[in-house]
Design a protein around this motif. Structure first.
Motif, mmCIF file in Angstrom:
data_model
loop_
_atom_site.group_PDB
_atom_site.id
_atom_site.type_symbol
_atom_site.label_atom_id
_atom_site.label_comp_id
_atom_site.label_asym_id
_atom_site.label_seq_id
_atom_site.Cartn_x
_atom_site.Cartn_y
_atom_site.Cartn_z
ATOM 1 N N LEU A 67 -37.108 32.997 -11.348
ATOM 2 C CA LEU A 67 -36.545 33.355 -10.039
ATOM 3 C C LEU A 67 -37.259 32.598 -8.928
ATOM 4 C CD1 LEU A 67 -34.559 35.012 -8.382
ATOM 5 C CD2 LEU A 67 -36.230 36.878 -8.368
ATOM 6 N N ASP A 68 -38.571 32.492 -9.030
ATOM 7 C CA ASP A 68 -39.332 31.725 -8.033
ATOM 8 C C ASP A 68 -38.865 30.271 -7.998
ATOM 9 O OD1 ASP A 68 -40.849 33.970 -7.385
ATOM 10 O OD2 ASP A 68 -42.429 33.451 -8.830
ATOM 11 N N ASP A 69 -38.642 29.699 -9.194
ATOM 12 C CA ASP A 69 -38.150 28.320 -9.270
ATOM 13 C C ASP A 69 -36.807 28.190 -8.566
ATOM 14 O OD1 ASP A 69 -40.362 27.530 -10.764
ATOM 15 O OD2 ASP A 69 -39.339 27.856 -12.686
ATOM 16 N N TRP A 70 -35.910 29.141 -8.850
ATOM 17 C CA TRP A 70 -34.561 29.086 -8.286
ATOM 18 C C TRP A 70 -34.609 29.225 -6.765
ATOM 19 C CZ3 TRP A 70 -30.066 27.763 -10.579
ATOM 20 C CH2 TRP A 70 -28.917 27.901 -9.817
ATOM 21 N N LEU A 71 -35.358 30.201 -6.272
ATOM 22 C CA LEU A 71 -35.420 30.431 -4.831
ATOM 23 C C LEU A 71 -36.062 29.245 -4.099
ATOM 24 C CD1 LEU A 71 -36.367 34.219 -4.814
ATOM 25 C CD2 LEU A 71 -34.118 33.187 -4.391
ATOM 26 N N ALA A 72 -37.099 28.685 -4.673
ATOM 27 C CA ALA A 72 -37.734 27.506 -4.069
ATOM 28 C C ALA A 72 -36.766 26.330 -4.070
ATOM 29 C CB ALA A 72 -39.013 27.154 -4.817
ATOM 30 N N ALA A 73 -35.998 26.177 -5.143
ATOM 31 C CA ALA A 73 -35.017 25.091 -5.220
ATOM 32 C C ALA A 73 -33.916 25.284 -4.181
ATOM 33 C CB ALA A 73 -34.425 25.016 -6.625
ATOM 34 N N GLU A 74 -33.455 26.526 -4.004
ATOM 35 C CA GLU A 74 -32.442 26.793 -2.975
ATOM 36 C C GLU A 74 -32.968 26.433 -1.588
ATOM 37 O OE1 GLU A 74 -31.181 30.901 -3.423
ATOM 38 O OE2 GLU A 74 -29.338 30.210 -4.372
ATOM 39 N N ALA A 75 -34.213 26.818 -1.318
ATOM 40 C CA ALA A 75 -34.807 26.499 -0.015
ATOM 41 C C ALA A 75 -34.915 24.987 0.176
ATOM 42 C CB ALA A 75 -36.178 27.162 0.102
ATOM 43 N N GLU A 76 -35.309 24.307 -0.886
ATOM 44 C CA GLU A 76 -35.449 22.849 -0.825
ATOM 45 C C GLU A 76 -34.103 22.172 -0.547
ATOM 46 O OE1 GLU A 76 -36.469 19.285 -4.010
ATOM 47 O OE2 GLU A 76 -37.202 21.303 -4.409
ATOM 48 N N ILE A 77 -33.076 22.591 -1.245
ATOM 49 C CA ILE A 77 -31.746 21.987 -1.076
ATOM 50 C C ILE A 77 -31.181 22.334 0.297
ATOM 51 C CG2 ILE A 77 -29.383 21.925 -1.972
ATOM 52 C CD1 ILE A 77 -31.576 20.465 -3.699
ATOM 53 N N SER A 78 -31.368 23.579 0.738
ATOM 54 C CA SER A 78 -30.892 23.975 2.071
ATOM 55 C C SER A 78 -31.574 23.145 3.150
ATOM 56 C CB SER A 78 -31.152 25.460 2.310
ATOM 57 O OG SER A 78 -30.345 26.233 1.465
ATOM 58 N N ALA A 79 -32.879 22.954 3.021
ATOM 59 C CA ALA A 79 -33.614 22.142 3.994
ATOM 60 C C ALA A 79 -33.094 20.708 3.984
ATOM 61 C CB ALA A 79 -35.106 22.177 3.674
ATOM 62 N N TYR A 80 -32.804 20.182 2.817
ATOM 63 C CA TYR A 80 -32.275 18.827 2.712
ATOM 64 C C TYR A 80 -30.961 18.707 3.479
ATOM 65 C CZ TYR A 80 -30.005 14.718 0.777
ATOM 66 O OH TYR A 80 -29.339 13.529 0.647
ATOM 67 N N PHE A 81 -30.056 19.684 3.289
ATOM 68 C CA PHE A 81 -28.770 19.614 3.968
ATOM 69 C C PHE A 81 -28.923 19.807 5.466
ATOM 70 C CE2 PHE A 81 -26.789 20.429 -0.266
ATOM 71 C CZ PHE A 81 -26.027 19.278 -0.298
ATOM 72 N N LEU A 82 -29.868 20.646 5.893
ATOM 73 C CA LEU A 82 -30.092 20.813 7.330
ATOM 74 C C LEU A 82 -30.606 19.529 7.953
ATOM 75 C CD1 LEU A 82 -31.614 24.410 7.476
ATOM 76 C CD2 LEU A 82 -29.364 23.658 8.291
ATOM 77 N N GLU A 83 -31.429 18.791 7.225
ATOM 78 C CA GLU A 83 -31.918 17.505 7.723
ATOM 79 C C GLU A 83 -30.797 16.483 7.822
ATOM 80 O OE1 GLU A 83 -35.005 16.270 5.074
ATOM 81 O OE2 GLU A 83 -36.340 17.894 5.661
ATOM 82 N N GLN A 84 -29.823 16.577 6.926
ATOM 83 C CA GLN A 84 -28.732 15.609 6.890
ATOM 84 C C GLN A 84 -27.697 15.861 7.978
ATOM 85 O OE1 GLN A 84 -28.895 12.929 4.891
ATOM 86 N NE2 GLN A 84 -30.863 13.813 4.346
ATOM 87 N N GLU A 85 -27.545 17.106 8.425
ATOM 88 C CA GLU A 85 -26.528 17.434 9.433
ATOM 89 C C GLU A 85 -26.710 16.666 10.747
ATOM 90 O OE1 GLU A 85 -26.052 21.632 9.937
ATOM 91 O OE2 GLU A 85 -25.329 21.893 7.897
ATOM 92 N N PRO A 86 -27.925 16.605 11.323
ATOM 93 C CA PRO A 86 -28.064 15.841 12.567
ATOM 94 C C PRO A 86 -27.717 14.365 12.380
ATOM 95 C CG PRO A 86 -29.967 17.249 12.251
ATOM 96 C CD PRO A 86 -29.145 17.330 10.996
#
Length: 92
Positions: A67-86
């Protein structure tokens, strides 16, 4: 005579099965596609799953931290997409 009757019966049965398949295929094409996650959501989930796998691999697949792996991966991917939006907004 019974051989001829049997042959006619099997031909009729084949035509009936064929017609049924054609009707069901036509009915399926008239229906809207099944609802579910969008392609973007499915692609994001795949990215999260891959990132979680690599995190688990990095720690030797020790059980109990999935679960820790999954949640950290979700945070990582979400951060990646937030960086890409601007960057995408600047293109417009």
């Amino acid at each position: 005579m019974s051989k001829q009757k049997s042959s006619q019966s099997s031909k009729h049965a084949r035509r009936k099965r064929s017609a049924t398949r054609s009707e069901s295929a036509a009915a399926e094409s008239d229906q809207p596609p099944p609802s579910g996650p969008s392609v973007a959501a499915a692609a994001r989930q795949k990215m999260v799953a891959e990132a979680a796998f690599y995190r688990a691999q990095k720690r030797g697949f020790t059980p109990g931290r999935e679960l820790d792996d999954w949640l950290a991966a979700e945070a990582e991917i979400s951060a990646y997409f937030l960086e890409q939006e601007p960057a995408a907004a600047e293109l417009h």
